[in-house]
Scaffold this motif. Structure first.
Motif, PDB file in Angstrom:
ATOM      1  N   LYS A  38      64.795  40.511  43.493  1.00 48.67           N
ATOM      2  CA  LYS A  38      66.018  40.268  44.257  1.00 48.67           C
ATOM      3  C   LYS A  38      66.340  38.782  44.336  1.00 48.67           C
ATOM      4  O   LYS A  38      67.498  38.378  44.194  1.00 48.67           O
ATOM      5  CB  LYS A  38      65.880  40.839  45.675  1.00 48.67           C
ATOM      6  CG  LYS A  38      67.149  40.672  46.507  1.00 48.67           C
ATOM      7  CD  LYS A  38      66.999  41.287  47.890  1.00 48.67           C
ATOM      8  CE  LYS A  38      68.290  41.102  48.693  1.00 48.67           C
ATOM      9  NZ  LYS A  38      68.162  41.682  50.055  1.00 48.67           N
ATOM     10  N   GLU A  42      70.029  37.929  42.685  1.00 49.24           N
ATOM     11  CA  GLU A  42      71.137  37.638  43.589  1.00 49.24           C
ATOM     12  C   GLU A  42      71.786  36.277  43.344  1.00 49.24           C
ATOM     13  O   GLU A  42      72.881  36.026  43.830  1.00 49.24           O
ATOM     14  CB  GLU A  42      70.671  37.730  45.042  1.00 49.24           C
ATOM     15  CG  GLU A  42      69.710  36.644  45.488  1.00 49.24           C
ATOM     16  CD  GLU A  42      69.234  36.836  46.914  1.00 49.24           C
ATOM     17  OE1 GLU A  42      68.462  35.999  47.381  1.00 49.24           O
ATOM     18  OE2 GLU A  42      69.639  37.829  47.554  1.00 49.24           O
ATOM     19  N   HIS A  49      70.496  44.480  40.712  1.00 54.21           N
ATOM     20  CA  HIS A  49      69.284  44.706  41.491  1.00 54.21           C
ATOM     21  C   HIS A  49      69.461  45.995  42.282  1.00 54.21           C
ATOM     22  O   HIS A  49      70.410  46.128  43.043  1.00 54.21           O
ATOM     23  CB  HIS A  49      69.016  43.553  42.462  1.00 54.21           C
ATOM     24  CG  HIS A  49      67.780  43.802  43.305  1.00 54.21           C
ATOM     25  ND1 HIS A  49      66.506  43.622  42.825  1.00 54.21           N
ATOM     26  CD2 HIS A  49      67.654  44.251  44.581  1.00 54.21           C
ATOM     27  CE1 HIS A  49      65.638  43.934  43.767  1.00 54.21           C
ATOM     28  NE2 HIS A  49      66.310  44.318  44.838  1.00 54.21           N
ATOM     29  N   ARG A 141      75.767  29.258  42.504  1.00 50.75           N
ATOM     30  CA  ARG A 141      76.215  29.691  43.827  1.00 50.75           C
ATOM     31  C   ARG A 141      75.930  28.562  44.815  1.00 50.75           C
ATOM     32  O   ARG A 141      74.946  27.823  44.675  1.00 50.75           O
ATOM     33  CB  ARG A 141      75.481  30.960  44.257  1.00 50.75           C
ATOM     34  CG  ARG A 141      75.832  32.182  43.423  1.00 50.75           C
ATOM     35  CD  ARG A 141      75.247  33.455  44.021  1.00 50.75           C
ATOM     36  NE  ARG A 141      75.804  33.736  45.355  1.00 50.75           N
ATOM     37  CZ  ARG A 141      75.487  34.788  46.098  1.00 50.75           C
ATOM     38  NH1 ARG A 141      74.593  35.670  45.636  1.00 50.75           N
ATOM     39  NH2 ARG A 141      76.022  34.971  47.288  1.00 50.75           N
ATOM     40  N   ASN A 144      72.472  28.086  46.318  1.00 51.42           N
ATOM     41  CA  ASN A 144      71.372  27.889  45.378  1.00 51.42           C
ATOM     42  C   ASN A 144      71.137  26.400  45.123  1.00 51.42           C
ATOM     43  O   ASN A 144      71.434  25.884  44.047  1.00 51.42           O
ATOM     44  CB  ASN A 144      71.678  28.611  44.066  1.00 51.42           C
ATOM     45  CG  ASN A 144      70.477  28.692  43.145  1.00 51.42           C
ATOM     46  OD1 ASN A 144      69.407  28.144  43.432  1.00 51.42           O
ATOM     47  ND2 ASN A 144      70.649  29.377  42.018  1.00 51.42           N
ATOM     48  N   ARG A 169      77.074  41.367  41.813  1.00 55.30           N
ATOM     49  CA  ARG A 169      76.999  41.160  43.253  1.00 55.30           C
ATOM     50  C   ARG A 169      78.131  41.882  43.979  1.00 55.30           C
ATOM     51  O   ARG A 169      78.169  41.927  45.194  1.00 55.30           O
ATOM     52  CB  ARG A 169      77.047  39.655  43.597  1.00 55.30           C
ATOM     53  CG  ARG A 169      76.086  38.787  42.804  1.00 55.30           C
ATOM     54  CD  ARG A 169      74.672  38.840  43.356  1.00 55.30           C
ATOM     55  NE  ARG A 169      73.936  40.052  43.071  1.00 55.30           N
ATOM     56  CZ  ARG A 169      73.343  40.326  41.903  1.00 55.30           C
ATOM     57  NH1 ARG A 169      73.414  39.478  40.899  1.00 55.30           N
ATOM     58  NH2 ARG A 169      72.663  41.438  41.741  1.00 55.30           N
TER      59      ARG A 169
END
Length: 228
Positions: A38, A42, A49, A141, A144, A169
């Protein structure tokens, strides 16, 4: 976009610690186990996922086919000492604008060791050396920061935030756009005789086990064919 050199599955890149090669069907279990986590999935646009086991081999086949046709260059990231042991993946993809876009992921057990930075810098060197493009683009993202640091240590500069569709997502999510111009890359390479001398200096302030990184070496050997 991608030259004949990269369209044969004997193509590989070597960095100081890594071997980047075409993905193989034998990598299926490692991809399923690591990309399916995950925490990894993600942060990506297209990795589902949970990861359906039946989707892995068609994915590998598609990546190999695209490599052979020159549509993209997607490589398995492996330790140089264990080239059969996939620890992540990295790729450069064609965009309508003509500017290649790079993406990457590593299994969680390999985070924090500088592998992503080493792989990204190796791929960047290859793209600017083999392909006549003015720049390379990437995005992450906004949640991140580790990926953002990888891009910044590799010379990329932020160009603002935007909403991006991340199909796996299920919607639009805030992301940051990054760009590395050829002129910036050339300047960074010229600052140190071994190339990318700035990256270890940054890592030394944040990681006790950081080690100097060297530019990738292109190698092609008929005696080391990557079996599908």
């Amino acid at each position: 976009m991608f030259p004949e050199l990269t369209r044969d599955d004997v193509f590989r890149l070597e960095t100081r610690r890594l071997w980047l090669r075409w993905p193989r069907m034998a990598d299926a279990a490692a991809i399923l186990r690591q990309a399916g986590e995950k925490a990894v999935a993600e942060m990506t646009a297209n990795i589902p996922h949970p990861y359906p086991p039946e989707a892995v081999e068609p994915f590998i086949f598609a990546m190999r086919k695209g490599n052979a046709l020159g549509e993209h260059l997607v490589l398995a990231v492996t330790p140089r000492a264990k080239p059969n042991e996939l620890i992540g993946m990295i790729g450069a993809h064609r965009q309508a604008s003509g500017t290649p876009f790079i993406g990457y992921w590593l299994g969680t057990q390999h985070w924090g060791k500088g592998y992503a930075t080493e792989a990204v810098q190796g791929l960047i060197d290859t793209l600017f050396s083999l392909v006549d493009v003015p720049a390379i683009e990437a995005d992450t993202r906004v949640i991140n920061p580790a990926s953002r640091r990888v891009l910044e240590k590799s010379g990329f500069r932020p160009e603002g935030s935007f909403l991006k569709s991340l199909p796996a997502r299920g919607g639009l999510f805030p992301c940051e756009q990054f760009r590395l111009d050829r002129s910036t890359w050339a300047a960074l390479k010229s600052w140190g005789a071994t190339g990318w001398a700035h990256a270890p200096e940054l890592e030394a302030r944040t990681s006790a086990d950081a080690e100097p990184e060297l530019p990738a070496r292109l190698q092609q050997s008929q005696s080391e064919t990557c079996a599908a």
